[in-house]
Design an enzyme around this catalytic site. Structure first.
Site, PDB file in Angstrom:
ATOM      1  N   GLU A   1       0.888  -1.174   0.000  1.00 18.14           N
ATOM      2  CA  GLU A   1       0.000   0.000   0.000  1.00 18.14           C
ATOM      3  C   GLU A   1       0.915   1.210   0.000  1.00 18.14           C
ATOM      4  OE1 GLU A   1      -3.149  -0.111  -0.345  1.00 18.14           O
ATOM      5  OE2 GLU A   1      -3.663  -2.170   0.186  1.00 18.14           O
TER       6      GLU A   1
ATOM      7  N   CYS B   1      -2.559   9.187   2.814  1.00 21.72           N
ATOM      8  CA  CYS B   1      -2.208   8.563   1.533  1.00 21.72           C
ATOM      9  C   CYS B   1      -3.276   8.836   0.482  1.00 21.72           C
ATOM     10  CB  CYS B   1      -1.995   7.065   1.707  1.00 21.72           C
ATOM     11  SG  CYS B   1      -3.367   6.254   2.525  1.00 21.72           S
TER      12      CYS B   1
HETATM   13  P1  NDP Z   1       7.876   4.917   5.126  1.00 27.65           P
HETATM   14  O1  NDP Z   1       7.925   4.249   3.817  1.00 27.65           O
HETATM   15  O2  NDP Z   1       8.990   5.820   5.489  1.00 27.65           O
HETATM   16  O3  NDP Z   1       7.770   3.854   6.322  1.00 27.65           O
HETATM   17  C1  NDP Z   1       6.729   2.904   6.385  1.00 27.65           C
HETATM   18  C2  NDP Z   1       7.131   1.803   7.342  1.00 27.65           C
HETATM   19  O4  NDP Z   1       8.208   1.040   6.778  1.00 27.65           O
HETATM   20  C3  NDP Z   1       7.646   2.311   8.685  1.00 27.65           C
HETATM   21  O5  NDP Z   1       7.243   1.431   9.713  1.00 27.65           O
HETATM   22  C4  NDP Z   1       9.136   2.263   8.478  1.00 27.65           C
HETATM   23  O6  NDP Z   1       9.850   2.213   9.686  1.00 27.65           O
HETATM   24  C5  NDP Z   1       9.282   0.970   7.703  1.00 27.65           C
HETATM   25  N1  NDP Z   1      10.533   0.829   6.971  1.00 27.65           N
HETATM   26  C6  NDP Z   1      11.451   1.762   6.630  1.00 27.65           C
HETATM   27  N2  NDP Z   1      12.471   1.211   5.926  1.00 27.65           N
HETATM   28  C7  NDP Z   1      12.190  -0.099   5.814  1.00 27.65           C
HETATM   29  C8  NDP Z   1      12.846  -1.220   5.189  1.00 27.65           C
HETATM   30  N3  NDP Z   1      13.991  -1.084   4.529  1.00 27.65           N
HETATM   31  N4  NDP Z   1      12.258  -2.437   5.263  1.00 27.65           N
HETATM   32  C9  NDP Z   1      11.079  -2.601   5.901  1.00 27.65           C
HETATM   33  N5  NDP Z   1      10.419  -1.597   6.524  1.00 27.65           N
HETATM   34  C10 NDP Z   1      10.960  -0.360   6.471  1.00 27.65           C
HETATM   35  O7  NDP Z   1       6.482   5.690   5.179  1.00 27.65           O
HETATM   36  P2  NDP Z   1       5.951   6.680   6.266  1.00 27.65           P
HETATM   37  O8  NDP Z   1       5.873   6.026   7.595  1.00 27.65           O
HETATM   38  O9  NDP Z   1       6.715   7.967   6.156  1.00 27.65           O
HETATM   39  O10 NDP Z   1       4.440   6.924   5.768  1.00 27.65           O
HETATM   40  C11 NDP Z   1       4.113   7.845   4.787  1.00 27.65           C
HETATM   41  C12 NDP Z   1       3.931   7.180   3.445  1.00 27.65           C
HETATM   42  O11 NDP Z   1       2.994   6.134   3.576  1.00 27.65           O
HETATM   43  C13 NDP Z   1       3.354   8.114   2.393  1.00 27.65           C
HETATM   44  O12 NDP Z   1       3.993   7.885   1.167  1.00 27.65           O
HETATM   45  C14 NDP Z   1       1.898   7.676   2.313  1.00 27.65           C
HETATM   46  O13 NDP Z   1       1.279   7.964   1.091  1.00 27.65           O
HETATM   47  C15 NDP Z   1       2.020   6.207   2.540  1.00 27.65           C
HETATM   48  N6  NDP Z   1       0.765   5.647   2.994  1.00 27.65           N
HETATM   49  C16 NDP Z   1       0.080   4.813   2.171  1.00 27.65           C
HETATM   50  C17 NDP Z   1      -1.157   4.323   2.548  1.00 27.65           C
HETATM   51  C18 NDP Z   1      -1.929   3.378   1.691  1.00 27.65           C
HETATM   52  O14 NDP Z   1      -2.829   2.729   2.215  1.00 27.65           O
HETATM   53  N7  NDP Z   1      -1.644   3.247   0.413  1.00 27.65           N
HETATM   54  C19 NDP Z   1      -1.762   4.710   3.821  1.00 27.65           C
HETATM   55  C20 NDP Z   1      -0.935   5.557   4.637  1.00 27.65           C
HETATM   56  C21 NDP Z   1       0.290   6.005   4.213  1.00 27.65           C
HETATM   57  P3  NDP Z   1      10.323   3.586  10.385  1.00 27.65           P
HETATM   58  O15 NDP Z   1       9.167   4.563  10.337  1.00 27.65           O
HETATM   59  O16 NDP Z   1      10.570   3.149  11.755  1.00 27.65           O
HETATM   60  O17 NDP Z   1      11.489   4.067   9.605  1.00 27.65           O
END
Ligand code: NDP
Length: 492
Positions: free
Chosen positions: A236, A270
């Protein structure tokens, strides 16, 4: 901790061992937590749909009883307004209720027609749990977003390991703790906290599926890590949602919805609205309404604020760059500008006449910035809405409902609302997910339940067939007779 140890701890009333309060942290914690979740899974599956529904219903009631606690926690970790946090809690309860109530109907064993050729067989299909599902969540909706895959995976009989964003570990823990109070056995929702490396370790931990919600860039890394074990993934990703406003639209309603969809949660959604394509003959009136409504919003720490802070400090520079690039290329500032930036807050910004190749129109801004561009026709609006790599949500405003449906069908988006915004997210029976850079796979609804299950087809012979094609002992004429029959039935 093994399932047996967990059950023993539960029997001894040791809630610290039963639930999320024993939350583990860091990449090295992932392996043991996944092993515990795997050990607990057969017990959870064994409760059956009815037993799991009872537990999930009790969890929902507990969440609602302690709703203000969750609201406070969401606010403490994200800074969002109380009403934005309350909206999350409402959605959490509704989605949890739906998954628990419908899992048996969607996933339970059902008969299917066996067809003329195999009419001597009875045929059934059912959906079995995968095992352990890893859920990686973002910070922007730390309760609502994870609850979709968590509720579906649990209702289907999986146990879950949740890796919340490092910015919102408390909300993840709270969810696991409250579920632990409702589960009469080992913990079935476990939490591992930590940064991206913890998420990466979960991807490598040979869980049975990963549900990832976050940016598309991280989604690519998640997929690459999951490829090592052929772990299937739901992605997502981000979005660049567009609204189309037709000439016959209720402009007041469209402007009100556009401002809410673009500015609520300070634009960190999102499926937040980032672009509007409005037909030229009503564009000036629409822009005036949008400017007035967005201009009346309050931003900052004040208790009556409509917009809270931008949670990720580095995102402020992304938002600034998008606005600066658009203005440098000739865009018009309808509301706000450089003065809107007062970190960690950004007040609403409305831009008009933005060139289509500026980054404010091609990349996710993820802030309280709305671009309103005029178009000659609805057809042009559709073409422009579809011209980005993302395809998450969209909306259409027109008084002609048939036209609304037809425009929706032409949009490259996973979800479309006609004469509303983001309505699909509040309907638990509808699938949620996107196409292109917005990802693939679905959470919510029957598709979401099946996403965390594997189908199993079972046939059972009712009587010996008159012709037996699947045997070396078949008559020499059997296959010819069968072909004649199929030609007669289907050959015209
Ligand atoms: P990120 O992509 O930065 O992080 C998402 C999650 O992935 C966090 O828990 C993060 O950990 C973790 N993560 C980071 N690096 C890795 C890795 N290499 N391997 C596995 N997991 C990892 O997104 P954000 O938290 O900043 O959220 C915002 C984004 O999410 C926006 O682009 C938004 O559009 C999208 N989004 C999409 C939705 C949908 O349903 N399509 C809904 C809500 C948001 P940590 O934060 O601890 O670094």
């Amino acid at each position: 901790m093994t399932a047996g140890a967990a059950a023993a701890a539960a029997a001894a009333g040791n809630s610290a061992l039963r639930g999320g309060t024993d939350t583990a942290s860091g990449p090295e914690a992932v392996g043991p937590v996944v092993a515990d979740a795997r050990a607990a899974q057969p017990w959870w599956e064994g409760l059956g749909f009815a037993g799991r529904k009872k537990v999930l219903d009790a969890w929902r009631v507990l969440i609602l009883r302690r709703a203000e606690e969750l609201v406070d926690l969401i606010r403490a970790e994200t800074g969002k307004t109380a009403d934005d946090a309350r909206l999350e809690v409402v959605l959490v309860a509704d989605h949890l209720r739906w998954s628990a109530a419908h899992a048996a109907r969607v996933l339970g064993r059902r008969r299917v027609r066996s067809g003329l050729l195999m009419f001597n067989q009875s045929a059934t299909v059912e959906y079995r749990p995968l095992g352990v599902v890893g859920v990686i969540g973002p910070w922007n909706y730390p309760a609502f977003i994870p609850i979709g895959p968590v509720a579906a995976a649990l209702a289907a009989g999986n146990t879950v390991v949740l890796k919340p964003s490092e910015l919102t570990p408390g909300v993840g823990r709270w969810l696991a703790d409250t579920l632990a109070e409702a589960v009469p056995g080992p913990a079935v929702l476990r939490v591992v906290t930590g940064g991206g490396q913890t998420g990466a370790a979960l991807c490598r931990a040979a869980v049975d599926k990963i549900s990832f919600t976050g940016s598309s860039a991280t989604g690519r890394r998640v997929m690459a890590a999951c490829a090592q074990n052929l772990t299937p993934v739901v992605i997502e990703g981000g979005g660049k949602d567009a609204m189309i406003v037709a000439a016959d639209a209720d402009l007041d309603a469209a402007a009100d919805a556009a401002v809410w969809a673009a500015m609520s949660n300070a634009g960190q959604t999102c499926v937040g609205l980032e672009r509007v394509y409005v037909v030229a003959e009503v564009a000036d009136g629409f822009l005036r309404l949008v400017g007035d409504r967005a201009g009346a919003l309050r931003t900052g720490e004040r208790p009556d604020a409509d917009l809270g802070p931008i949670v990720l400090p580095r995102q402020i520079e992304v938002i600034r760059a998008h606005v600066q690039d658009a203005v440098a290329r000739g865009a018009r500032l309808v509301l706000g500008g450089p003065e809107s930036f007062a970190p960690p807050h950004v007040a609403p910004i409305v831009l008009a006449d933005v060139p289509e190749d500026s980054i404010a129109l091609t990349e996710e801004t993820f802030g309280p910035v709305l671009v309103v561009n005029r178009v000659a026709s609805v057809d042009e609006a559709v073409a422009r809405a579809n011209a980005v790599s993302y395809g998450l949500g969209a909306s259409v405003y027109t008084r002609d409902r048939a036209q609304g449906r037809s425009i929706a069908g032409r949009l490259r988006a996973g979800m479309v609302s006609v004469n509303a915004v983001i309505a699909f997210a509040g309907i638990p029976a509808l699938p949620f997910g996107g196409v292109g850079d917005s990802g693939f796979g679905r959470v919510h609804g029957p598709d979401g339940l099946r996403e965390f299950s594997r189908s199993q087809a079972v046939t059972s012979q009712r009587f010996r067939p008159f012709m037996q094609p699947n045997s070396f002992a078949r008559d020499p004429g059997t296959m010819r007779a069968l072909l004649r029959m199929v030609r007669a039935l289907y050959g015209r």
